[in-house]
Write a protein that holds these residues in place. Structure first.
Motif, PDB file in Angstrom:
ATOM      1  N   SER A  79       0.866  -1.183   0.000  1.00 45.28           N
ATOM      2  CA  SER A  79       0.000   0.000   0.000  1.00 45.28           C
ATOM      3  C   SER A  79       0.898   1.227   0.000  1.00 45.28           C
ATOM      4  CB  SER A  79      -0.893   0.025   1.250  1.00 45.28           C
ATOM      5  OG  SER A  79      -1.776  -1.068   1.248  1.00 45.28           O
ATOM      6  N   PHE A  80       0.413   2.294  -0.602  1.00 45.43           N
ATOM      7  CA  PHE A  80       1.219   3.496  -0.794  1.00 45.43           C
ATOM      8  C   PHE A  80       0.413   4.744  -0.485  1.00 45.43           C
ATOM      9  CE2 PHE A  80       2.478   0.138  -3.569  1.00 45.43           C
ATOM     10  CZ  PHE A  80       3.861   0.130  -3.532  1.00 45.43           C
ATOM     11  N   MET A  81       1.058   5.712   0.159  1.00 44.42           N
ATOM     12  CA  MET A  81       0.460   7.028   0.361  1.00 44.42           C
ATOM     13  C   MET A  81       1.540   8.078   0.138  1.00 44.42           C
ATOM     14  SD  MET A  81      -2.198   6.941   3.494  1.00 44.42           S
ATOM     15  CE  MET A  81      -3.602   5.836   3.511  1.00 44.42           C
ATOM     16  N   VAL A  82       1.184   9.121  -0.606  1.00 40.33           N
ATOM     17  CA  VAL A  82       2.111  10.210  -0.896  1.00 40.33           C
ATOM     18  C   VAL A  82       1.477  11.511  -0.444  1.00 40.33           C
ATOM     19  CG1 VAL A  82       3.304  11.475  -2.742  1.00 40.33           C
ATOM     20  CG2 VAL A  82       3.132   8.969  -2.843  1.00 40.33           C
ATOM     21  N   ASP A  83       2.255  12.325   0.236  1.00 40.42           N
ATOM     22  CA  ASP A  83       1.808  13.649   0.672  1.00 40.42           C
ATOM     23  C   ASP A  83       1.319  14.431  -0.547  1.00 40.42           C
ATOM     24  OD1 ASP A  83       1.669  16.371   1.512  1.00 40.42           O
ATOM     25  OD2 ASP A  83       3.281  16.070   2.947  1.00 40.42           O
ATOM     26  N   GLY A  84       0.154  15.067  -0.419  1.00 43.47           N
ATOM     27  CA  GLY A  84      -0.424  15.829  -1.520  1.00 43.47           C
ATOM     28  C   GLY A  84       0.530  16.860  -2.098  1.00 43.47           C
ATOM     29  N   ALA A  85       1.356  17.457  -1.265  1.00 42.49           N
ATOM     30  CA  ALA A  85       2.299  18.473  -1.729  1.00 42.49           C
ATOM     31  C   ALA A  85       3.428  17.871  -2.559  1.00 42.49           C
ATOM     32  CB  ALA A  85       2.885  19.229  -0.533  1.00 42.49           C
ATOM     33  N   ALA A  86       3.593  16.556  -2.504  1.00 39.12           N
ATOM     34  CA  ALA A  86       4.675  15.896  -3.236  1.00 39.12           C
ATOM     35  C   ALA A  86       4.171  15.084  -4.420  1.00 39.12           C
ATOM     36  CB  ALA A  86       5.465  14.999  -2.287  1.00 39.12           C
ATOM     37  N   ARG A  87       2.878  15.074  -4.670  1.00 37.14           N
ATOM     38  CA  ARG A  87       2.346  14.279  -5.783  1.00 37.14           C
ATOM     39  C   ARG A  87       2.835  14.838  -7.110  1.00 37.14           C
ATOM     40  NH1 ARG A  87      -2.941  13.996  -2.940  1.00 37.14           N
ATOM     41  NH2 ARG A  87      -2.498  12.386  -1.415  1.00 37.14           N
ATOM     42  N   GLY A  88       3.098  13.930  -8.024  1.00 35.27           N
ATOM     43  CA  GLY A  88       3.585  14.320  -9.340  1.00 35.27           C
ATOM     44  C   GLY A  88       5.096  14.487  -9.400  1.00 35.27           C
ATOM     45  N   ALA A  89       5.782  14.247  -8.298  1.00 35.91           N
ATOM     46  CA  ALA A  89       7.236  14.430  -8.240  1.00 35.91           C
ATOM     47  C   ALA A  89       7.992  13.104  -8.292  1.00 35.91           C
ATOM     48  CB  ALA A  89       7.615  15.202  -6.981  1.00 35.91           C
ATOM     49  N   GLY A  90       7.308  12.005  -8.587  1.00 39.20           N
ATOM     50  CA  GLY A  90       7.973  10.715  -8.705  1.00 39.20           C
ATOM     51  C   GLY A  90       8.096   9.926  -7.415  1.00 39.20           C
ATOM     52  N   VAL A  91       7.440  10.386  -6.353  1.00 34.09           N
ATOM     53  CA  VAL A  91       7.536   9.692  -5.069  1.00 34.09           C
ATOM     54  C   VAL A  91       6.870   8.322  -5.149  1.00 34.09           C
ATOM     55  CG1 VAL A  91       6.972   9.786  -2.609  1.00 34.09           C
ATOM     56  CG2 VAL A  91       7.634  11.885  -3.823  1.00 34.09           C
ATOM     57  N   GLY A  92       5.663   8.256  -5.706  1.00 32.68           N
ATOM     58  CA  GLY A  92       4.967   6.984  -5.828  1.00 32.68           C
ATOM     59  C   GLY A  92       5.744   5.992  -6.674  1.00 32.68           C
ATOM     60  N   ARG A  93       6.305   6.473  -7.775  1.00 28.74           N
ATOM     61  CA  ARG A  93       7.110   5.594  -8.640  1.00 28.74           C
ATOM     62  C   ARG A  93       8.331   5.082  -7.874  1.00 28.74           C
ATOM     63  NH1 ARG A  93       7.623   4.054 -13.634  1.00 28.74           N
ATOM     64  NH2 ARG A  93       5.891   5.371 -14.277  1.00 28.74           N
ATOM     65  N   ALA A  94       9.022   5.968  -7.166  1.00 28.95           N
ATOM     66  CA  ALA A  94      10.206   5.548  -6.403  1.00 28.95           C
ATOM     67  C   ALA A  94       9.831   4.506  -5.350  1.00 28.95           C
ATOM     68  CB  ALA A  94      10.881   6.753  -5.755  1.00 28.95           C
ATOM     69  N   LEU A  95       8.714   4.736  -4.647  1.00 27.65           N
ATOM     70  CA  LEU A  95       8.264   3.756  -3.653  1.00 27.65           C
ATOM     71  C   LEU A  95       7.882   2.434  -4.322  1.00 27.65           C
ATOM     72  CD1 LEU A  95       6.188   6.105  -1.339  1.00 27.65           C
ATOM     73  CD2 LEU A  95       8.227   4.812  -0.649  1.00 27.65           C
ATOM     74  N   GLY A  96       7.203   2.517  -5.463  1.00 32.52           N
ATOM     75  CA  GLY A  96       6.814   1.304  -6.188  1.00 32.52           C
ATOM     76  C   GLY A  96       8.023   0.518  -6.667  1.00 32.52           C
ATOM     77  N   GLU A  97       9.012   1.197  -7.226  1.00 28.55           N
ATOM     78  CA  GLU A  97      10.223   0.519  -7.676  1.00 28.55           C
ATOM     79  C   GLU A  97      10.970  -0.099  -6.496  1.00 28.55           C
ATOM     80  OE1 GLU A  97      12.129   3.679  -9.826  1.00 28.55           O
ATOM     81  OE2 GLU A  97      11.002   3.247 -11.673  1.00 28.55           O
ATOM     82  N   HIS A  98      10.991   0.625  -5.384  1.00 25.72           N
ATOM     83  CA  HIS A  98      11.636   0.085  -4.178  1.00 25.72           C
ATOM     84  C   HIS A  98      10.921  -1.192  -3.733  1.00 25.72           C
ATOM     85  CE1 HIS A  98      13.562   0.037  -0.214  1.00 25.72           C
ATOM     86  NE2 HIS A  98      12.373  -0.338   0.221  1.00 25.72           N
ATOM     87  N   MET A  99       9.603  -1.157  -3.699  1.00 26.30           N
ATOM     88  CA  MET A  99       8.835  -2.322  -3.260  1.00 26.30           C
ATOM     89  C   MET A  99       9.081  -3.509  -4.184  1.00 26.30           C
ATOM     90  SD  MET A  99       5.952  -4.255  -4.157  1.00 26.30           S
ATOM     91  CE  MET A  99       5.151  -3.150  -5.299  1.00 26.30           C
ATOM     92  N   LEU A 100       9.105  -3.275  -5.486  1.00 29.48           N
ATOM     93  CA  LEU A 100       9.328  -4.375  -6.422  1.00 29.48           C
ATOM     94  C   LEU A 100      10.711  -5.004  -6.217  1.00 29.48           C
ATOM     95  CD1 LEU A 100       7.712  -2.877  -9.626  1.00 29.48           C
ATOM     96  CD2 LEU A 100       6.920  -4.901  -8.355  1.00 29.48           C
ATOM     97  N   ALA A 101      11.727  -4.185  -6.030  1.00 30.70           N
ATOM     98  CA  ALA A 101      13.074  -4.716  -5.782  1.00 30.70           C
ATOM     99  C   ALA A 101      13.122  -5.471  -4.465  1.00 30.70           C
ATOM    100  CB  ALA A 101      14.091  -3.568  -5.785  1.00 30.70           C
ATOM    101  N   TRP A 102      12.480  -4.917  -3.436  1.00 30.21           N
ATOM    102  CA  TRP A 102      12.452  -5.584  -2.137  1.00 30.21           C
ATOM    103  C   TRP A 102      11.754  -6.938  -2.261  1.00 30.21           C
ATOM    104  CZ3 TRP A 102       8.097  -7.109   0.523  1.00 30.21           C
ATOM    105  CH2 TRP A 102       8.345  -7.683   1.768  1.00 30.21           C
ATOM    106  N   ALA A 103      10.593  -6.967  -2.928  1.00 29.51           N
ATOM    107  CA  ALA A 103       9.818  -8.208  -3.048  1.00 29.51           C
ATOM    108  C   ALA A 103      10.623  -9.271  -3.796  1.00 29.51           C
ATOM    109  CB  ALA A 103       8.488  -7.938  -3.742  1.00 29.51           C
ATOM    110  N   GLN A 104      11.291  -8.866  -4.863  1.00 32.26           N
ATOM    111  CA  GLN A 104      12.095  -9.827  -5.609  1.00 32.26           C
ATOM    112  C   GLN A 104      13.248 -10.346  -4.749  1.00 32.26           C
ATOM    113  OE1 GLN A 104      12.961  -8.664  -9.579  1.00 32.26           O
ATOM    114  NE2 GLN A 104      13.598 -10.724 -10.095  1.00 32.26           N
ATOM    115  N   ASP A 105      13.949  -9.436  -4.086  1.00 33.88           N
ATOM    116  CA  ASP A 105      15.061  -9.837  -3.218  1.00 33.88           C
ATOM    117  C   ASP A 105      14.600 -10.738  -2.075  1.00 33.88           C
ATOM    118  OD1 ASP A 105      16.758  -8.358  -4.804  1.00 33.88           O
ATOM    119  OD2 ASP A 105      16.963  -6.704  -3.366  1.00 33.88           O
ATOM    120  N   ALA A 106      13.372 -10.533  -1.607  1.00 33.58           N
ATOM    121  CA  ALA A 106      12.834 -11.328  -0.499  1.00 33.58           C
ATOM    122  C   ALA A 106      12.304 -12.683  -0.959  1.00 33.58           C
ATOM    123  CB  ALA A 106      11.729 -10.546   0.216  1.00 33.58           C
ATOM    124  N   GLY A 107      12.322 -12.942  -2.268  1.00 32.50           N
ATOM    125  CA  GLY A 107      11.927 -14.246  -2.778  1.00 32.50           C
ATOM    126  C   GLY A 107      10.466 -14.394  -3.157  1.00 32.50           C
TER     127      GLY A 107
END
Length: 159
Positions: A79-107
């Motif tokens: 699940s993801f939440m981004v501060d309204g003042a930071a939306r559109g700045a790539g925060v959600g994408r960065a969190l999503g990419e982080h989660m995908l790498a973490w999930a893959q690394d975790a098996g």
């Protein structure tokens, strides 16, 4: 932007945008009127919680872990939440990419989102761009404040 594990001290920065997002009634089915303590108990006790920060300011947060226990634990969810003042700045994408790498690394073998509101077009577009597919939509499963009863997408991506 730094993505790091969340600490208990981060809740004071997460709660304002958590409360704003829930009150908006467009993306999460959490109950309205949660106290900070109730909201913290829902968000911060997940398997893994991270924050995205820049210059010491928390811009967003994500939770991640197994989608189901036992025989379903090889599939992750998040699940993801981004501060309204930071939306559109790539925060959600960065969190999503982080989660995908973490999930893959975790098996994990895949990631499944159980409830992406179909009218949340920004999120649907982001997840599609990261390789997720809508594998089904539960009709009228979410009561959007702006749109009334809308569908919830189940989205999936193999790892």
């Amino acid at each position: 932007m730094l993505i790091r594990p969340a600490t208990a001290d981060d809740w004071a920065s997460i709660h304002p945008f958590f409360a704003e997002i829930v009150a908006a009634g467009e993306t999460y089915a959490y109950p309205e009127g949660l106290t900070s303590e109730q909201a913290e108990a829902l968000w911060m006790v997940q398997h893994r919680v991270v924050v995205a920060e820049e210059d010491g300011r928390v811009l967003g947060s994500a939770t991640m872990g197994p989608n189901r226990p036992g025989r379903g634990s090889h599939v992750a969810t998040a699940s993801f939440m981004v501060d309204g003042a930071a939306r559109g700045a790539g925060v959600g994408r960065a969190l999503g990419e982080h989660m995908l790498a973490w999930a893959q690394d975790a098996g994990y073998r895949a990631v499944q989102f159980n409830a992406v509101v179909e009218t949340n077009t920004g999120a649907v577009r982001l997840w599609r761009s990261l390789g997720f597919e809508v594998v089904g939509t539960v009709p009228e499963a979410f009561d959007s404040r702006a749109h009334g009863l809308v569908g919830l997408h189940v989205m999936h991506r193999s790892l």
